[in-house]
Design an enzyme around this catalytic site. Structure first.
Site, PDB file in Angstrom:
ATOM      1  N   TYR A   1       8.038 -50.369 -28.124  1.00  0.00           N
ATOM      2  CA  TYR A   1       9.340 -49.867 -28.591  1.00  0.00           C
ATOM      3  C   TYR A   1       9.947 -50.952 -29.468  1.00  0.00           C
ATOM      4  O   TYR A   1      10.093 -52.103 -29.043  1.00  0.00           O
ATOM      5  CB  TYR A   1      10.252 -49.562 -27.399  1.00  0.00           C
ATOM      6  CG  TYR A   1      11.475 -48.745 -27.757  1.00  0.00           C
ATOM      7  CD1 TYR A   1      11.404 -47.362 -27.758  1.00  0.00           C
ATOM      8  CD2 TYR A   1      12.683 -49.356 -28.086  1.00  0.00           C
ATOM      9  CE1 TYR A   1      12.521 -46.601 -28.085  1.00  0.00           C
ATOM     10  CE2 TYR A   1      13.800 -48.604 -28.413  1.00  0.00           C
ATOM     11  CZ  TYR A   1      13.705 -47.217 -28.414  1.00  0.00           C
ATOM     12  OH  TYR A   1      14.792 -46.451 -28.737  1.00  0.00           O
TER      13      TYR A   1
ATOM     14  N   TYR B   1      12.864 -41.882 -18.540  1.00  0.00           N
ATOM     15  CA  TYR B   1      13.938 -42.778 -18.972  1.00  0.00           C
ATOM     16  C   TYR B   1      14.572 -43.510 -17.794  1.00  0.00           C
ATOM     17  O   TYR B   1      15.141 -44.581 -17.967  1.00  0.00           O
ATOM     18  CB  TYR B   1      15.030 -41.993 -19.719  1.00  0.00           C
ATOM     19  CG  TYR B   1      14.677 -41.543 -21.133  1.00  0.00           C
ATOM     20  CD1 TYR B   1      13.421 -41.758 -21.690  1.00  0.00           C
ATOM     21  CD2 TYR B   1      15.631 -40.913 -21.924  1.00  0.00           C
ATOM     22  CE1 TYR B   1      13.117 -41.346 -22.984  1.00  0.00           C
ATOM     23  CE2 TYR B   1      15.343 -40.503 -23.226  1.00  0.00           C
ATOM     24  CZ  TYR B   1      14.080 -40.712 -23.756  1.00  0.00           C
ATOM     25  OH  TYR B   1      13.782 -40.305 -25.034  1.00  0.00           O
TER      26      TYR B   1
HETATM   27  C1  LIG Z   1      14.729 -41.994 -28.049  1.00  0.00           C
HETATM   28  S1  LIG Z   1      15.363 -40.532 -28.581  1.00  0.00           S
HETATM   29  C2  LIG Z   1      13.993 -39.513 -28.645  1.00  0.00           C
HETATM   30  C3  LIG Z   1      13.745 -38.962 -29.999  1.00  0.00           C
HETATM   31  C4  LIG Z   1      14.687 -37.902 -30.390  1.00  0.00           C
HETATM   32  N1  LIG Z   1      14.326 -36.648 -29.790  1.00  0.00           N
HETATM   33  C5  LIG Z   1      14.798 -37.755 -31.891  1.00  0.00           C
HETATM   34  O1  LIG Z   1      14.773 -36.657 -32.422  1.00  0.00           O
HETATM   35  O2  LIG Z   1      14.932 -38.750 -32.544  1.00  0.00           O
HETATM   36  C6  LIG Z   1      16.257 -40.023 -27.159  1.00  0.00           C
HETATM   37  C7  LIG Z   1      17.080 -38.821 -27.364  1.00  0.00           C
HETATM   38  O3  LIG Z   1      16.279 -37.671 -27.444  1.00  0.00           O
HETATM   39  C8  LIG Z   1      16.860 -36.614 -26.727  1.00  0.00           C
HETATM   40  N2  LIG Z   1      15.990 -36.302 -25.575  1.00  0.00           N
HETATM   41  C9  LIG Z   1      14.948 -37.013 -25.179  1.00  0.00           C
HETATM   42  N3  LIG Z   1      14.360 -36.440 -24.117  1.00  0.00           N
HETATM   43  C10 LIG Z   1      15.063 -35.342 -23.844  1.00  0.00           C
HETATM   44  C11 LIG Z   1      14.972 -34.349 -22.844  1.00  0.00           C
HETATM   45  N4  LIG Z   1      14.008 -34.343 -21.935  1.00  0.00           N
HETATM   46  N5  LIG Z   1      15.872 -33.384 -22.849  1.00  0.00           N
HETATM   47  C12 LIG Z   1      16.834 -33.341 -23.764  1.00  0.00           C
HETATM   48  N6  LIG Z   1      16.970 -34.234 -24.740  1.00  0.00           N
HETATM   49  C13 LIG Z   1      16.095 -35.239 -24.780  1.00  0.00           C
HETATM   50  C14 LIG Z   1      18.195 -37.103 -26.229  1.00  0.00           C
HETATM   51  O4  LIG Z   1      19.165 -36.712 -27.129  1.00  0.00           O
HETATM   52  C15 LIG Z   1      18.038 -38.590 -26.267  1.00  0.00           C
HETATM   53  O5  LIG Z   1      19.255 -39.211 -26.490  1.00  0.00           O
END
Ligand SMILES: C[S@@+](CC[C@H](N)C(=O)[O-])C[C@H]1O[C@@H](n2cnc3c(N)ncnc32)[C@H](O)[C@@H]1O
Length: 564
Positions: free
Chosen positions: A429, A526
């Site tokens: 990361y 997470y």
């Molecule tokens: C590290 S980012 C992951 C990448 C993100 N999905 C993107 O489009 O850039 C983390 C965010 O993704 C979304 N996310 C990740 N896992 C999720 C899950 N299981 N359910 C809903 N939202 C999720 C949340 O908004 C979180 O704050």
């Protein structure tokens, strides 16, 4: 320069020359006592009063007296003696107090530059330009004063002083018997002699040239310089432009350039931009699966891929010289390599990696280590082993290709076109490493804007609740910043370091938890170890992983949790 200032109350005849004609005659009136002395008994007035008065007078002579204490100053005529200037100053206190029996005290302070009185002083003064020195027959001296009061060795004066003291005491005792009030000094005349210039100064004055200066007039540039000369010079340097008849100049239209025959391909341009950005990533190829153009455009405009941490202000790594290494030769001996991780409870060394069963070149985490929560200490440049050492996996980088794709309900996600073995390293990361304080602010902004959070705390070895540094993958990061959360993940984050001395900066490395088939979304928990709660926090980000054991929410707060 020497000024002889003689305080004398009763030897009037000796100072007659210095008494100005305008000076008031001696009076038999009792002067009004100063307010500070009226409440003091006469007996408390010290016998040295006379000398103090002289000092007081001298001190009061320099600065201006306030209007409330009117004093008369008169300048005497110069004395007959050559080379002598005398100023006689008479100081008189008003007195309207009728209750006090009139007591007359008349003092004359004479400052005379007289060779008969003080020949030494004159001779020395004429030779050197010494500071103003005032000689007095008063008994006290004040060396810190700019005026230097010294006692005159003159017997006659002393006897006169004694007479004056006696006279004063008798007068004071008379006053005491009547009103118990201390009389103030009466009218005092002060003579100050301003010396003539020395011979050398006089010579300089005589030989000095008289320069005639024209009297200033309002518009004279001698006194009020202007930039008129500069303006005139500039006028000459840049001649006035010629007048041009524009109507007479012919206007010719050239051949038309190539016209746009079709709409520009925004999608192609965007694709090109993304490819340029992805090409910066080191290791096996990382691609973008085609998807929503608007989302891709947003991402392309606001994100940069990096291959290492970007350390921001306030983040200081422990210097390289603190790196410790093992003394292994070539390949590390798992039995004695000092870099190996220690079991938390037993302190036994743990070997983190092993060769993959189906590929001898591939190093993967041991099934035992996958269950542990220990940090991996890989060998470093300070170690005796070489680069083929089995204890160097994360530092050698990613070995699988990756693809960023749109999940449909959780934004972008990450997957690999390759099969990933259990225990295989995927990637680290990455992002900006910021202080916890900065991270708190960024987290508030992300929450208020209801957007994804990319903050990852470096709190694995933190003793307190909070971390010192946080990795933010929002604007800068690697492909793993697209990894979503799952309550039933296929990957795990393990902390890896090569610097045993740095507890705050280390790698956040993702390993496959189990065998992952190609094109399967790569996910991690997470909040590992976080138990499922019956009541989901309505303010928390709802989890959309779709697993049967889903906890229903991502995290208690936006930031990813401590130990994995
Ligand atoms: C590290 S980012 C992951 C990448 C993100 N999905 C993107 O489009 O850039 C983390 C965010 O993704 C979304 N996310 C990740 N896992 C999720 C899950 N299981 N359910 C809903 N939202 C999720 C949340 O908004 C979180 O704050």
């Amino acid at each position: 320069m020497v000024i002889d200032l003689t305080v004398d109350s009763d030897s009037e005849e000796r100072n007659e020359n210095h008494v100005p004609s305008s000076a008031p005659p001696l009076q038999n009136n009792t002067p009004k006592s100063p307010s500070t002395l009226t409440r003091r008994p006469a007996s408390s007035v010290p016998l040295k009063r006379k000398s103090e008065d002289a000092e007081e007078l001298l001190a009061s002579f320099l600065p201006r007296r306030p209007q409330s204490q009117p004093r008369s100053f008169s300048q005497p005529q110069p004395a007959n003696r050559a080379n002598q200037h005398a100023i006689s100053i008479e100081i008189e206190d008003d007195d309207d107090d009728e209750d006090v029996k009139p007591v007359q005290i008349h003092r004359r302070v004479t400052a005379a530059r007289s060779s008969s009185v003080n020949p030494n002083a004159i001779s020395s003064a004429s030779k050197e330009n010494r500071p103003l020195q005032i000689k007095s027959n008063a008994t006290s001296t004040r060396s810190s004063s700019p005026f230097n009061l010294t006692t005159t060795n003159h017997d006659h004066r002393r006897s006169q002083d004694r007479d004056e003291d006696r006279k004063q005491r008798s007068l004071l005792s008379t006053s005491r018997s009547i009103s118990f009030q201390t009389p103030s000094p009466g009218p005092i005349s002060l003579s100050v002699v301003i010396p003539s210039p020395s011979r050398r100064q006089q010579q300089e004055l005589d030989s000095a040239e008289v320069i005639s200066v024209p009297s200033p007039i309002g518009l004279s540039e001698n006194f009020y310089p202007t930039d008129a000369y500069e303006k005139r010079a500039l006028k000459g340097a840049y001649p006035v432009a010629r007048k041009v008849n524009r109507a007479a100049i012919p206007f010719t239209i050239g051949a038309p350039g190539p016209l746009l025959t079709s709409k520009p391909d925004i999608s192609a341009q965007l694709h090109q931009t993304l490819q340029q950005k992805l090409a910066k990533i080191r290791g096996p190829k990382v691609t973008f699966a085609s998807g929503d153009q608007h989302q891709l455009a947003q991402f392309a405009a606001n994100f940069e891929f990096v291959n290492a941490y970007k350390l921001r202000q306030g983040v200081t790594p422990v210097p390289e010289e603190f790196l410790a290494g093992c003394s292994c030769d070539g390949f590390c001996d798992p039995a004695r390599c000092l870099c190996l991780s220690k079991e938390e409870e037993t302190n036994d060394p743990m070997v983190p990696y092993k060769r993959a069963d189906d590929d001898g070149r591939l190093l993967v985490l041991t099934p035992e280590f996958l269950k542990r929560k220990a940090m991996i200490y890989e060998c470093s440049s300070r170690c005796g082993c070489d680069e083929r050492c089995w204890n160097r996996v994360v530092q050698n980088g990613r070995t699988v290709r990756l693809e960023i794709f749109q999940t449909g309900n959780r934004g972008f996600g990450l997957r690999s076109p390759d099969r990933i073995r259990a225990g295989q390293f995927i990637d680290c990361y990455l992002g900006e490493v910021i202080t916890k304080e900065v991270a708190d602010i960024r987290e508030d902004v992300a929450t208020s804007q209801n957007r994804h959070s990319y903050l990852f705390s470096l709190d694995f070895l933190a003793t307190g609740e909070d971390s010192k540094y946080v990795v933010d993958g929002h604007k800068f990061g690697g492909p793993t910043r697209f990894m979503n959360h799952s309550c039933n993940p296929n990957c795990r984050m393990i902390t890896v370091t090569r610097n045993h001395a740095d507890d705050y900066l280390y790698d956040l490395a993702f390993f496959a938890f189990k065998d992952v088939p190609p094109m399967t979304e790569l996910t991690f928990d997470y909040n590992p170890g976080w138990e499922k709660v019956k009541k989901v926090d309505p303010n928390a980000v709802p989890c959309l992983c779709g697993e049967s054991n889903c906890r229903g929410q991502l995290w208690p707060n936006q930031r990813k949790a401590k130990r994995g």
